[in-house]
Enzyme design. Structure first.
Site: not given
Ligand code: PLP
Length: 811
Positions: A356, A548-549, A554, A656, A660
């Site tokens: 990952h 995101k985190r 990022k 991911t 979304k």
């Molecule tokens: C999808 C998701 C992530 C991952 O987000 P990235 O933009 O791919 O880092 C992290 N936290 C939550 C709650 C998510 O639904």
């Protein structure tokens, strides 16, 4: 699809409230009601779970077991009802009783047994496996405390514990009588067996008991119900045997408590190796419980291990469960007396490993002395695996004396020996995959080129995906309805069919409906923003979301730099923007990650100044919504016009969140990194804003980094960086943002904020201009929805099933 008998459901519900919780409907608390509704729904699930298990057993099917330290499922009631096909019916019945169904759905706490993308991926995979009728099961830890709750005080992140379990999850079923006994600590005694062969004995170990708790995983259509099995740690009941006096009694209880701490807390670092002994014990505990369970299920139907790899596949979600290699070897050799060579064949043919991350700080290595203390027998097995592997390498590459050092599992770093978990996972698996095309290439060419050279056939790509059941059907019911009205409901299990929507990209009425849905989702999000931050935002403005985190790679800080740039254009250059913009952030920082937490403070600093500046705040607002989690993501993502996916090229394995957002009609502004590249390939370059340096350029950028050159050649950048250093955004706490400035200007700017600044701000101006043409923007949005069917986790799971696991749909 299932149906429910309203009068039966109603009487079940009332009787659970009464006999399960001892209350009348009038007396019942919200928790009682919520739990009772879930229990009533559980009846429908359990019948199907039992039927599914019988079907698998009758056909002696091959099963896949997904071992992961994290499963970020999010709330389950709504999704279970949707997948069972009884959401609307249940809603009517519950409302008819006089309860507020929508309120109950919102009441469910998030089971937050994961940090971010990695744990959420595992949850999407379970949904896809069950929805496609495949025998695939999850194994994880039943943490008492999930990921912390985030609140913001004075612009700073504060963490509160998440004791989700205390509220007692109605989804968690304790499976009594199926516990796993896990030996730990102790030492190895060298001895010989009856014929004089070396026979090491693991002695003086202690026992941890793993108690399984199942969460049912309901597939869409309700035909298949698989399970996610989570283990809690308990001290063995034998703890009291040697108590002679009071002192021993307390010591025994202390030990007991120490053991039961193993499943207490989820480590809250995303993409960072903690190196703590307790974390290793957790990883081992999970692996030992899972292997015990997997082997017992197999032995229920088979009496030798000859067929093991034909009936069992195990996937390792990152290196966290890499000890499975050693544990499966130990169980086969020590407990079932399989010969080493046979055990090795079985192990490698069974295991697959998913990488990952390429980031060095995230790659797990463990000091050998911790292994020796915690799992001495496993250490011995790993050393033997390494010894055999090294002699093979020396034989194969006699002219390259550096190979053994580069490839060994055990590495000697100036006297301290370490175990490299990625090497253990690669050597012990028949498949090694990355999670997006570019990432899988980088695994081969940069992370472990020697292993790729040795075993090219092991390496493959499985681009991530997300489940459309949660991320469209649940999160965006208005969009789901429009799609169903237009092309029927086949897309829910075959997301590629969203392409059929393209035929409508010239119909004004259809585009108007799409814009109306986006607007409604933005209004809903605006009210959440009002409730959580007291900030009023205008749904007419561009909702530009970075959720995101928090992590330096990022680049939330790059986003902040662009906001400052726009702010100064309005305030100092009298440039009126083409359209008002709302920049919305969400995300947690690891509690010990100083820079990430400072970025949160910085974003709040911007919000504080900009939102109050009457010259700017008609055009520009900044919002940070606290406590980003699955249930919040479900509300933020459908309300996004623009999706920020701006990691430094080569650093986001896949992402991911990017998927979304795109399938909910947001337009991506992003770098050529992770799955962004594949999203661009699908939606077409006119429907995405790509900017920034590419992965091959990053290395030389870093090597030739010259801060002054960037600052002197760009007055806009200089103005922004001066503001970061100054106290404009922290008038009451002078100097606090200096570390941000220093890391960029004096610290080598490892994440390339300066190098990508110009192209990022340019991409934002183009985007803002394009947004004004509402018709054209709606077409872009529609094409993002129509062309992102590839990113269903159903597609990902089909690839794993066919190419790695060799499992089949059983419906
Ligand atoms: C999808 C998701 C992530 C991952 O987000 P990235 O933009 O791919 O880092 C992290 N936290 C939550 C709650 C998510 O639904």
């Amino acid at each position: 699809m299932a149906t429910i008998d309203p009068s039966r459901f109603r009487s079940t519900l009332l009787s659970i409230v009464r006999y399960g919780f001892g209350r009348t409907m009038e007396q019942a608390t919200k928790v009682d009601i919520f739990n009772s509704v879930c229990f009533a729904v559980r009846e429908h699930i359990i019948d199907r779970k039992i039927e599914t298990e019988k079907r698998y057993a009758d056909n002696d099917v091959k099963r896949m077991h997904y071992i992961s330290m994290e499963f970020l499922t999010g709330p389950l009631l709504a999704n279970n009802l949707i997948n069972l096909g009884i959401y609307d019916e249940c809603r009517t019945i519950v409302n008819d009783i006089g309860l507020d169904f929508d309120d109950l759905i919102e009441f469910e706490p998030d089971p937050a047994l994961g940090n971010g993308g990695l744990g959420r991926l595992a949850a999407c995979f379970l949904d896809s496996l069950a929805s496609m009728g495949m025998p695939g099961f999850g194994y994880g830890i039943n943490y008492d405390y999930g990921l912390f709750h985030q609140s913001i005080i004075g612009g700073y992140q504060h963490e509160r514990p998440d004791f989700w379990y205390n509220k007692s999850s109605p989804w968690l079923m304790r499976m009594s009588g199926e516990k796993a006994m896990v030996p730990v600590f102790g030492r190895i005694e060298d001895s010989e067996d009856m014929v004089g062969e070396y026979n090491p004995m693991w002695v003086e170990w202690k026992l941890i008991v793993g108690r399984p708790h199942d969460i049912a995983v309901v597939g869409y259509g309700g035909k298949t119900v698989n399970r996610l099995r989570l283990f809690s740690a308990w001290a063995s009941e034998d703890f009291d045997i040697q108590i002679f006096n009071e002192g021993d009694y307390y010591r025994a209880l202390e030990d007991k408590i120490r053991f039961e701490n193993i499943s207490k807390i989820l480590y809250p670092s995303d993409s960072r190796d903690s190196g703590k002994e307790l974390r290793l014990v957790q990883e081992y505990f999970l692996v030992a419980c899972a292997v015990h369970d997997i082997v017992s299920i197999y032995l229920n139907q088979h009496d030798s291990f000859d067929m093991f790899h034909e009936k069992v596949a195990i996937q390792l979600n990152d290196t966290h469960p890499a000890l499975t290699v050693a544990e499966l070897m130990r169980v086969l050799i020590d407990l079932h007396f399989v010969e080493w060579d046979d055990a090795w064949q079985i192990t490698t043919r069974t295991l697959g490993y998913t990488n990952h991350t390429l980031m060095p700080e995230a790659l797990e290595t463990w000091p050998m002395h911790i292994f020796k203390k915690v799992i001495p027998r496993h250490l011995q097995i790993i050393q033997e695996i390494d010894r055999r592997f090294m002699s093979m390498i020396k034989e194969k590459y006699p002219d390259d004396p550096e190979k053994p050092r580069r490839m060994s599992i055990v590495i000697d770093n100036n006297g301290e020996k370490n175990i490299r978990m990625a090497h253990l996972a690669i050597v012990g698996s028949h498949s090694v995959n990355g999670v997006a095309a570019i990432h899988s290439e980088l695994v081969k060419t940069r992370l472990v080129p020697d292993f790729y050279d040795l075993w090219p056939e092991k390496f493959n790509n499985k681009t991530n995906g997300v489940t459309p059941r949660r991320w469209i059907l649940r999160a965006n019911p208005l969009l789901a309805q429009l799609v169903c009205d237009t092309i029927g409901d086949g897309w829910i299990l075959d997301l590629g069919r969203l392409r059929e929507l393209e035929a409508h990209c010239k119909e004004t009425a259809f585009l108007e409906r799409l814009l109306m849905i986006k607007r409604k989702n933005k209004v809903r999000l605006a009210s959440i923003i009002k409730e959580t931050t007291y900030i009023e935002v205008d749904p007419e403005s561009i909702f530009d979301i970075h959720a995101k985190r928090l992590h330096e790679y990022k680049r939330q800080l790059l986003n902040a730099m662009n906001i400052i740039h726009i702010y100064f254009q309005i305030r100092d250059d009298n440039i009126i923007p083409s359209v008002p913009r709302t920049f919305i952030f969400g995300g947690k920082a690891a509690p010990g990650y100083f820079m990430a937490k400072l970025v949160i403070r910085f974003i709040h600093g911007l919000a504080e100044i900009i939102n109050k500046d009457s010259k700017a705040n008609e055009w520009l607002k900044v919002v940070f919504i606290p406590d980003y989690r699955v249930s919040l993501a479900e509300k933020m993502i459908p309300g996004a016009d623009v999706s920020e996916q701006i990691s430094t090229a080569g650093m986001e394995a896949s992402g991911t969140g990017n998927m979304k957002f795109a399938m909910n009609g947001a337009i991506t502004i992003g770098t050529l990194d992770g799955a962004n590249i594949e999203i661009a390939g699908e939606v077409g370059e006119e429907n995405i804003y790509i900017f920034g340096h590419k992965v091959d350029e990053i290395e030389s950028l870093r090597r030739e980094h010259d801060a002054d050159r960037f600052l002197n050649s760009s007055p806009a950048l200089k103005r922004v960086m001066d503001a970061v250093r100054s106290d404009i955004f922290c008038p009451d706490e002078p100097g606090i943002f200096k570390p941000l400035y220093d890391s960029i200007v004096h610290g080598g700017d490892y994440y390339c904020h300066m190098a990508d600044f110009q192209s990022y701000t340019d991409a934002h101006s183009r985007l803002a201009n394009d947004y004004m043409d509402r018709h054209n923007w709606a077409v872009k949005s529609l094409l993002n929805i129509a062309r992102t069917g590839k990113f269903s986790s159903d597609r990902t799971i089909k690839e794993y099933a066919e190419e790695i696991w060799k499992i089949k749909s059983q419906i």
